[in-house]
Design an enzyme around this catalytic site. Structure first.
Site, PDB file in Angstrom:
ATOM      1  N   LEU A   9       0.841  -1.193   0.000  1.00  0.00           N
ATOM      2  CA  LEU A   9       0.000   0.000   0.000  1.00  0.00           C
ATOM      3  C   LEU A   9       0.876   1.242   0.000  1.00  0.00           C
ATOM      4  O   LEU A   9       1.627   1.476   0.951  1.00  0.00           O
ATOM      5  CB  LEU A   9      -0.916   0.021   1.225  1.00  0.00           C
ATOM      6  CG  LEU A   9      -1.876  -1.162   1.367  1.00  0.00           C
ATOM      7  CD1 LEU A   9      -2.466  -1.208   2.768  1.00  0.00           C
ATOM      8  CD2 LEU A   9      -2.977  -1.087   0.330  1.00  0.00           C
ATOM      9  N   THR A  10       0.793   2.023  -1.054  1.00  0.00           N
ATOM     10  CA  THR A  10       1.584   3.240  -1.125  1.00  0.00           C
ATOM     11  C   THR A  10       1.109   4.237  -0.078  1.00  0.00           C
ATOM     12  O   THR A  10      -0.085   4.476   0.064  1.00  0.00           O
ATOM     13  CB  THR A  10       1.463   3.867  -2.531  1.00  0.00           C
ATOM     14  OG1 THR A  10       1.905   2.917  -3.494  1.00  0.00           O
ATOM     15  CG2 THR A  10       2.295   5.120  -2.631  1.00  0.00           C
ATOM     16  N   CYS A  46       0.891  -1.544 -11.178  1.00  0.00           N
ATOM     17  CA  CYS A  46       0.715  -0.138 -10.784  1.00  0.00           C
ATOM     18  C   CYS A  46       0.216   0.677 -11.979  1.00  0.00           C
ATOM     19  O   CYS A  46       0.848   0.673 -13.040  1.00  0.00           O
ATOM     20  CB  CYS A  46       2.034   0.434 -10.264  1.00  0.00           C
ATOM     21  SG  CYS A  46       1.931   2.189  -9.832  1.00  0.00           S
ATOM     22  N   ASN A  77      -6.938 -10.635  -5.726  1.00  0.00           N
ATOM     23  CA  ASN A  77      -6.918  -9.330  -5.058  1.00  0.00           C
ATOM     24  C   ASN A  77      -8.010  -8.446  -5.649  1.00  0.00           C
ATOM     25  O   ASN A  77      -8.169  -8.382  -6.857  1.00  0.00           O
ATOM     26  CB  ASN A  77      -5.539  -8.686  -5.238  1.00  0.00           C
ATOM     27  CG  ASN A  77      -5.490  -7.247  -4.771  1.00  0.00           C
ATOM     28  OD1 ASN A  77      -4.961  -6.393  -5.459  1.00  0.00           O
ATOM     29  ND2 ASN A  77      -6.044  -6.958  -3.616  1.00  0.00           N
ATOM     30  N   ASP A  89     -11.380  -5.770  -3.741  1.00  0.00           N
ATOM     31  CA  ASP A  89     -12.675  -5.562  -3.096  1.00  0.00           C
ATOM     32  C   ASP A  89     -12.981  -6.531  -1.959  1.00  0.00           C
ATOM     33  O   ASP A  89     -14.148  -6.737  -1.625  1.00  0.00           O
ATOM     34  CB  ASP A  89     -13.817  -5.641  -4.137  1.00  0.00           C
ATOM     35  CG  ASP A  89     -13.732  -4.549  -5.168  1.00  0.00           C
ATOM     36  OD1 ASP A  89     -12.997  -3.571  -4.929  1.00  0.00           O
ATOM     37  OD2 ASP A  89     -14.383  -4.665  -6.228  1.00  0.00           O
ATOM     38  N   ALA A 101      -6.389  -5.157   0.517  1.00  0.00           N
ATOM     39  CA  ALA A 101      -5.759  -3.838   0.383  1.00  0.00           C
ATOM     40  C   ALA A 101      -6.614  -2.772   1.051  1.00  0.00           C
ATOM     41  O   ALA A 101      -6.519  -2.534   2.253  1.00  0.00           O
ATOM     42  CB  ALA A 101      -5.521  -3.519  -1.085  1.00  0.00           C
TER      43      ALA A 101
END
Length: 770
Positions: free
Chosen positions: A363-364, A471, A611, A613, A635
């Site tokens: 997670l950025t 990304c 990955n 929701d 996430a």
């Protein structure tokens, strides 16, 4: 029904500001079943604009890229056709509790569930059938500062909606800076200062304590959390709780000296670079970073393999790019000039992914060490660093290497209770496994190879090195990294193959998306390539050696709009399962890979995660059972409610009280002070990242308030009242309330501190998950 007087005279909500008088217009009453909960489009607001966000030297490369993008470098690419749904700010006060008639209607709720709107129980909804419409000429922080003329012009432009262009955090430094030579020393015993009389910092400790720093914090009963936990405080005199671990003593000569206190039997060393910070691992030394910056750090394996890759490409060009009139014998001769790789991959540490190992995604910004530590407390079994760029890593840049740090809790063994022997690779040893992995992004094979070798040498506690191929940030993709790698499968294969060869015992994994375009998914081809290699390369060199793949159920073009496509993830999971069971049946032209090139033992098992929701244990178990993935990567769901991992472990919804949620805020603050320091800079850093988290956490709607389960990550709540004042405050979408929450534990914000939430823009969703 509630009358107007109750609304006008009730208690004002904690998260609603008071604006200038405006006209009152009729709007549908959400308490009435015949009315939709969806907001009329007339209430949509444009995003406020702010001055350009400065790019700081200590920022990581990804953070710098995000800032450039938000400052306007890619406005056209990320502007949405539809403005995001905005919550309507109520100018009227809250109404009083619902009467019996309302309670009766709540029991027989006949309202339809509207996509994108959380269905909140009627008794908690705020009656807004008469309200003041928001003034489009004003923005959220009008009471804090007036808008500049330039901001008003930008706010009026339709092209600005959907992306918050500029963010500022201000600064948070002491008024007078204390020299580091005195920071952790007694008043009369400072370390020698190499700058001498030219030093720009003060060496007068008493002046610094009286005039240079703000008064000590009174939170946590005035006791330093770092000192209480570890018996020493690395901030020394700069600590905002310094009075709790310092005293004044009288010397034999009558002089009074200020000294720092350390608990007995505590022999902890630390330095200016925090290389010996307690509880933190994977800290690269200053010498190693300088060697990288000055190109003195040797990467023999990567250089040797890159040289071979370049030669191999030239040899294949002779065959595939030969002229039409070239004799076939000469073509075959060129093809026969096959050169073996300089070395084969080392034997890898075996890894395992299963239903009992939910994964916290990279997670950025939000995937910082304190937040990961909090998620591990809740039951996250595997964690990843924020996405780091390969080039700054091999250049020794401090900001990028800070992302490699992990907490002691992240190097513990993950849970291990396999559902079947077939799900475990041969030779897996759980006692040697750990939780923390690193994710990197690169656009050139040589770059990825060097970064992989450097990380394997300098980061001792590393489960996997994950290559980011998903990304969607424009500045990343335009260089050929991130999602753009999906359009260059040959280059992607070279990266994975080369990284696997030079990474020592550390396995290599990849995180991908469905493809780059909405209606053209290519993940099945990408997975096949990562499992077996290309048609030619697979026959000549064997499998690339990818140990695991994570598929995000969206395309690059889709970014974070719409819902993740778990049916496509299930299709890919079935494909991977067929690869694992019988690889030689894939096609007649693909031979079984060489065992020496496989990542997870001689059977070559490749793990597969989904990955997108995942927001409850119901979603998690559904994906495990129906999509048949090995595990699920969580996430944004973890950002909204980190205890999702606890729900997964217990298999039930957990209705956290407001008091419990506030305790988690307190825990994050303590973890932040331990990671970033308890001085003015550390307190400001902790406050900033706490606010970043609260900008997601406020979206949580308690289970006891919802009328429809399971909750959806895409839903936004209508205006509602919590079950307590504190719960209402935690649900506030006003960032000034988030600052108030931070002040409960960090005291008043620094006079120069600024915070502009980026949650209001589409880009916030984009950047959350790398």
């Amino acid at each position: 029904m509630l009358d107007d007087s109750k609304i006008q005279n009730g208690e004002q909500a904690a998260h609603n500001g008071v604006g200038p008088p405006t006209t009152v217009e009729e709007a549908p009453n959400p308490l009435m079943p015949e009315h939709s909960l969806k907001r009329p489009r007339g209430f949509d607001q444009l995003e406020p604009a702010h001055s350009p966000q400065p790019i700081l030297p200590e920022d990581s490369a990804v953070t710098k890229a995000e800032k450039v993008e938000r400052n306007g470098a890619s406005a056209a690419a990320s502007t949405s056709n539809e403005p995001p749904a905005k919550k309507v700010k109520l100018e009227g006060p809250y109404d009083k509790p619902a009467d019996k008639d309302t309670e009766e209607s709540a029991k027989t709720d006949t309202r339809d569930k509207v996509n994108g709107i959380a269905l909140v129980k009627a008794e908690y909804l705020i009656d807004t059938f008469k309200r003041q419409l928001p003034n489009p000429s004003r923005h959220d922080d009008e009471h804090e500062a007036q808008m500049s003329d330039e901001h008003k012009k930008v706010l009026s432009k339709k092209g600005q909606k959907g992306q918050n262009k500029n963010r500022e955090f201000g600064s948070w430094y002491d008024k007078i800076r204390l020299c580091n030579t005195l920071a952790t020393s007694s008043e009369f015993s400072p370390k020698p200062c190499k700058f001498g009389d030219k030093c720009k910092c003060t060496h007068d400790l008493r002046k610094y304590l009286k005039e240079g720093k703000r008064e000590d914090l009174k939170t946590f009963n005035g006791k330093c959390p770092v000192f209480e936990q570890y018996g020493t405080c690395h901030a020394g005199w700069k600590c905002r709780f310094v009075s709790s671990h310092s005293k004044e003593i009288e010397r034999e000569d009558g002089r009074r000296e200020l000294v720092l206190i350390e608990k007995e039997n505590e022999d902890v060393l630390f330095d200016e670079e925090d290389e010996n910070r307690i509880g933190v691992v994977n800290v690269a030394s200053t010498r190693d970073k300088l060697d990288l910056a000055r190109k003195r750090f040797k990467t023999e394996k990567a250089d040797q393999y890159n040289k071979w890759l370049e030669q191999d490409v030239k040899d294949m060009e002779k065959f595939y790019h030969a002229k039409k009139d070239t004799p076939q014998e000469e073509k075959e001769a060129n093809r026969a000039q096959y050169t073996e790789p300089p070395f084969l991959p080392s034997e890898k540490r075996r890894i395992y992914f299963g239903p009992e190992t939910p994964v916290l995604a990279p997670l950025t910004t939000q995937g910082n060490l304190p937040f990961r530590r909090l998620c591990v407390d809740f039951g996250a079994q595997l964690t990843y660093s924020e996405m780091a760029m390969a080039l700054p890593i091999i250049q020794g840049q401090k900001g990028e290497w800070a992302l490699m740090k992990a907490h002691d809790s992240e190097i513990q063994n993950p849970k291990f209770s396999p559902r079947s022997p077939e799900s475990v690779v041969q030779g897996y040893d759980n006692s040697k496994d750990l939780r923390f992995g690193v994710q990197i992004s690169a656009n050139k094979p040589w770059m990825a190879l060097r970064a992989a070798e450097v990380l394997s040498k300098l980061v001792p506690h590393l489960r996997v090195i994950d290559l980011n191929c998903g990304c969607p940030i424009d500045l990343v993709c335009r260089t050929g990294a991130g999602s753009s790698l999906l359009d260059t499968p040959s280059k992607l294969e070279k990266m994975i193959r080369g990284m696997n060869a030079v990474s020592g015992e550390v396995p290599i994994t990849a995180k991908i998306r469905m493809g780059t375009k909405d209606k053209d998914p290519t993940a099945t081809k990408t997975i096949q390539r990562l499992a077996f290699g290309g048609f030619e390369s697979g026959q000549r060199h064997g499998a690339p050696g990818c140990a695991a793949i994570t598929l995000h159920g969206r395309s690059k073009q889709q970014r974070y709009t719409k819902t993740a496509d778990w049916s496509y993830i299930a299709e890919c999971a079935a494909l991977v399962e067929s690869y694992n069971k019988k690889k030689d049946e894939l096609t007649d032209t693909v031979r079984e890979p060489d065992e020496r090139t496989l990542a997870n033992s001689k059977d070559g098992r490749m793990y597969f995660m989904g990955n997108g929701d995942c927001y409850s244990h119901v979603h998690y178990l559904d994906h495990i059972q129906n999509a048949r993935v090995d595990s699920v990567m969580v996430a944004r769901g973890a950002l909204v409610k980190p205890w999702i991992f606890e729900e997964i472990e217990k298999g039930q919804y957990i209705d956290k009280s407001a008091t419990e949620r506030l305790q988690y805020v307190e825990k994050f603050v303590k973890y932040g002070l331990e990671a970033w320091g308890s001085d003015e800079v550390g307190v400001g850093q902790t406050r900033r990242f706490l606010l970043e988290w609260l900008s997601f956490a406020h979206r949580y709607v308690p289970v006891g308030i919802l009328a429809h389960l399971p909750p959806s990550l895409q839903d936004r709540p209508p205006a509602y009242r919590g079950r307590s004042d504190l719960e209402t405050l935690l649900a506030s979408d006003n960032y000034l309330d988030w600052i108030k929450i931070s002040e409960m534990y960090l005291g008043p914000a620094h006079k120069d501190f600024k915070f502009v939430p980026k949650h209001k823009s589409n880009s916030y969703e984009i950047e959350a998950e790398g």
